[in-house]
Design a protein around this motif. Structure first.
Motif, mmCIF file in Angstrom:
data_model
loop_
_atom_site.group_PDB
_atom_site.id
_atom_site.type_symbol
_atom_site.label_atom_id
_atom_site.label_comp_id
_atom_site.label_asym_id
_atom_site.label_seq_id
_atom_site.Cartn_x
_atom_site.Cartn_y
_atom_site.Cartn_z
ATOM 1 N N ASN A 164 84.937 27.633 -42.280
ATOM 2 C CA ASN A 164 84.504 26.556 -41.388
ATOM 3 C C ASN A 164 83.036 26.723 -41.002
ATOM 4 O O ASN A 164 82.264 25.760 -41.016
ATOM 5 N N LEU A 165 82.659 27.935 -40.634
ATOM 6 C CA LEU A 165 81.289 28.186 -40.203
ATOM 7 C C LEU A 165 80.293 28.064 -41.358
ATOM 8 O O LEU A 165 79.149 27.663 -41.153
ATOM 9 N N MET A 166 80.743 28.365 -42.570
ATOM 10 C CA MET A 166 79.872 28.188 -43.724
ATOM 11 C C MET A 166 79.539 26.702 -43.902
ATOM 12 O O MET A 166 78.407 26.350 -44.246
ATOM 13 N N GLN A 167 80.484 25.828 -43.638
ATOM 14 C CA GLN A 167 80.209 24.393 -43.705
ATOM 15 C C GLN A 167 79.196 23.993 -42.636
ATOM 16 O O GLN A 167 78.353 23.118 -42.871
ATOM 17 N N CYS A 168 79.265 24.633 -41.472
ATOM 18 C CA CYS A 168 78.270 24.361 -40.428
ATOM 19 C C CYS A 168 76.882 24.785 -40.891
ATOM 20 O O CYS A 168 75.898 24.067 -40.654
ATOM 21 N N ASP A 169 76.802 25.949 -41.539
ATOM 22 C CA ASP A 169 75.522 26.408 -42.093
ATOM 23 C C ASP A 169 74.984 25.377 -43.085
ATOM 24 O O ASP A 169 73.804 25.024 -43.055
ATOM 25 N N ARG A 170 75.855 24.915 -43.968
ATOM 26 C CA ARG A 170 75.469 23.940 -44.991
ATOM 27 C C ARG A 170 74.938 22.662 -44.359
ATOM 28 O O ARG A 170 73.873 22.160 -44.728
ATOM 29 N N MET A 171 75.676 22.145 -43.367
ATOM 30 C CA MET A 171 75.263 20.905 -42.711
ATOM 31 C C MET A 171 73.926 21.076 -41.995
ATOM 32 O O MET A 171 73.076 20.186 -42.033
ATOM 33 N N GLU A 172 73.725 22.226 -41.364
ATOM 34 C CA GLU A 172 72.469 22.478 -40.662
ATOM 35 C C GLU A 172 71.303 22.533 -41.644
ATOM 36 O O GLU A 172 70.250 21.924 -41.413
ATOM 37 N N GLU A 173 71.477 23.254 -42.738
ATOM 38 C CA GLU A 173 70.400 23.351 -43.731
ATOM 39 C C GLU A 173 70.070 21.993 -44.338
ATOM 40 O O GLU A 173 68.906 21.658 -44.531
ATOM 41 N N LEU A 174 71.101 21.209 -44.637
ATOM 42 C CA LEU A 174 70.868 19.873 -45.184
ATOM 43 C C LEU A 174 70.146 18.979 -44.183
ATOM 44 O O LEU A 174 69.266 18.203 -44.562
ATOM 45 N N ALA A 175 70.513 19.099 -42.913
ATOM 46 C CA ALA A 175 69.846 18.294 -41.890
ATOM 47 C C ALA A 175 68.366 18.667 -41.770
ATOM 48 O O ALA A 175 67.515 17.806 -41.543
ATOM 49 N N LYS A 176 68.069 19.936 -41.958
ATOM 50 C CA LYS A 176 66.684 20.391 -41.848
ATOM 51 C C LYS A 176 65.816 19.913 -43.005
ATOM 52 O O LYS A 176 64.640 19.631 -42.820
ATOM 53 N N VAL A 177 66.393 19.816 -44.208
ATOM 54 C CA VAL A 177 65.588 19.447 -45.365
ATOM 55 C C VAL A 177 65.756 18.003 -45.809
ATOM 56 O O VAL A 177 64.890 17.462 -46.489
ATOM 57 N N GLY A 178 66.839 17.381 -45.431
ATOM 58 C CA GLY A 178 67.104 16.069 -45.995
ATOM 59 C C GLY A 178 67.267 14.943 -44.997
ATOM 60 O O GLY A 178 67.825 13.907 -45.335
ATOM 61 N N SER A 179 66.787 15.117 -43.783
ATOM 62 C CA SER A 179 66.937 14.033 -42.815
ATOM 63 C C SER A 179 65.744 14.010 -41.865
ATOM 64 O O SER A 179 64.920 14.909 -41.856
ATOM 65 N N ASP A 180 65.708 12.987 -41.067
ATOM 66 C CA ASP A 180 64.654 12.856 -40.063
ATOM 67 C C ASP A 180 65.136 13.341 -38.694
ATOM 68 O O ASP A 180 64.539 13.016 -37.669
ATOM 69 N N ALA A 181 66.208 14.111 -38.689
ATOM 70 C CA ALA A 181 66.772 14.587 -37.429
ATOM 71 C C ALA A 181 65.785 15.513 -36.724
ATOM 72 O O ALA A 181 65.079 16.299 -37.360
ATOM 73 N N THR A 182 65.771 15.415 -35.408
ATOM 74 C CA THR A 182 64.917 16.284 -34.605
ATOM 75 C C THR A 182 65.593 17.641 -34.439
ATOM 76 O O THR A 182 66.789 17.797 -34.701
#
Length: 171
Positions: free
Chosen positions: A122-140
């Motif tokens: 479960n936590l690995m998926q959180c890591d994945r989502m965080e990394e994707l948000a950092k490189v692939g979105s305009d999220a603050t």
């Protein structure tokens, strides 16, 4: 004989961790507390299973206060999710203690391994989502922090549901 000694040590460690988590939970109490109610979650779990529905919605239901925190209150939302995660940990510890007290040593050890890898996955998926948000979105940064805290709390909540089901199945 060595295996029994190791299992006895493992039981002792679960109790110690559980007591430490309970003590720490008291330190984090605040007005923005998540107020995760494990009894209500257990009822929700039983209801969803009886209805043949996916019980994962019980975690979102338990996080309702955190989920409705206004977008401009990121720090409060992160704190709320962090406190929810701590409550899930306390519940997980209690359920694992129940398993170690009622099941034979081998079954308790298997439950511990299953819990470990459920939570890690479960936590690995959180890591994945965080990394994707950092490189692939305009999220603050605030949005990413809030999303990560929510994911971590949900990961723990889902692990709690699984370990609760395992403990119930041993009754």
């Amino acid at each position: 004989m060595r295996q029994k000694e190791r299992n006895g040590e493992m039981r002792s460690q679960y109790r110690t961790v559980g007591l430490m988590l309970l003590a720490m939970a008291g330190l984090f109490a605040s007005p923005v507390a998540a107020e995760v109610d494990l009894i209500a979650t257990n009822t929700c779990l039983a209801d969803r299973l009886a209805e043949g529905q996916n019980p994962s919605s019980c975690v979102d239901q338990a996080h309702q206060r955190c989920l409705t925190t206004p977008d401009d209150m990121t720090a409060a939302a992160v704190l709320c999710f962090s406190q929810a995660r701590e409550t899930w940990r306390i519940g997980i510890t209690a359920e694992m203690e129940r398993i170690t007290e009622t099941a034979d040593d081998r079954i308790a050890a298997i439950a511990g391994v299953e819990l470990k890898y459920d939570l890690l996955a479960n936590l690995m998926q959180c890591d994945r989502m965080e990394e994707l948000a950092k490189v692939g979105s305009d999220a603050t940064g605030d949005q990413i922090s809030r999303q990560r805290a929510q994911c971590d709390a949900s990961a723990s909540g889902l692990a709690y549901l699984r370990v609760r089901l395992r403990a119930e199945s041993m009754q």
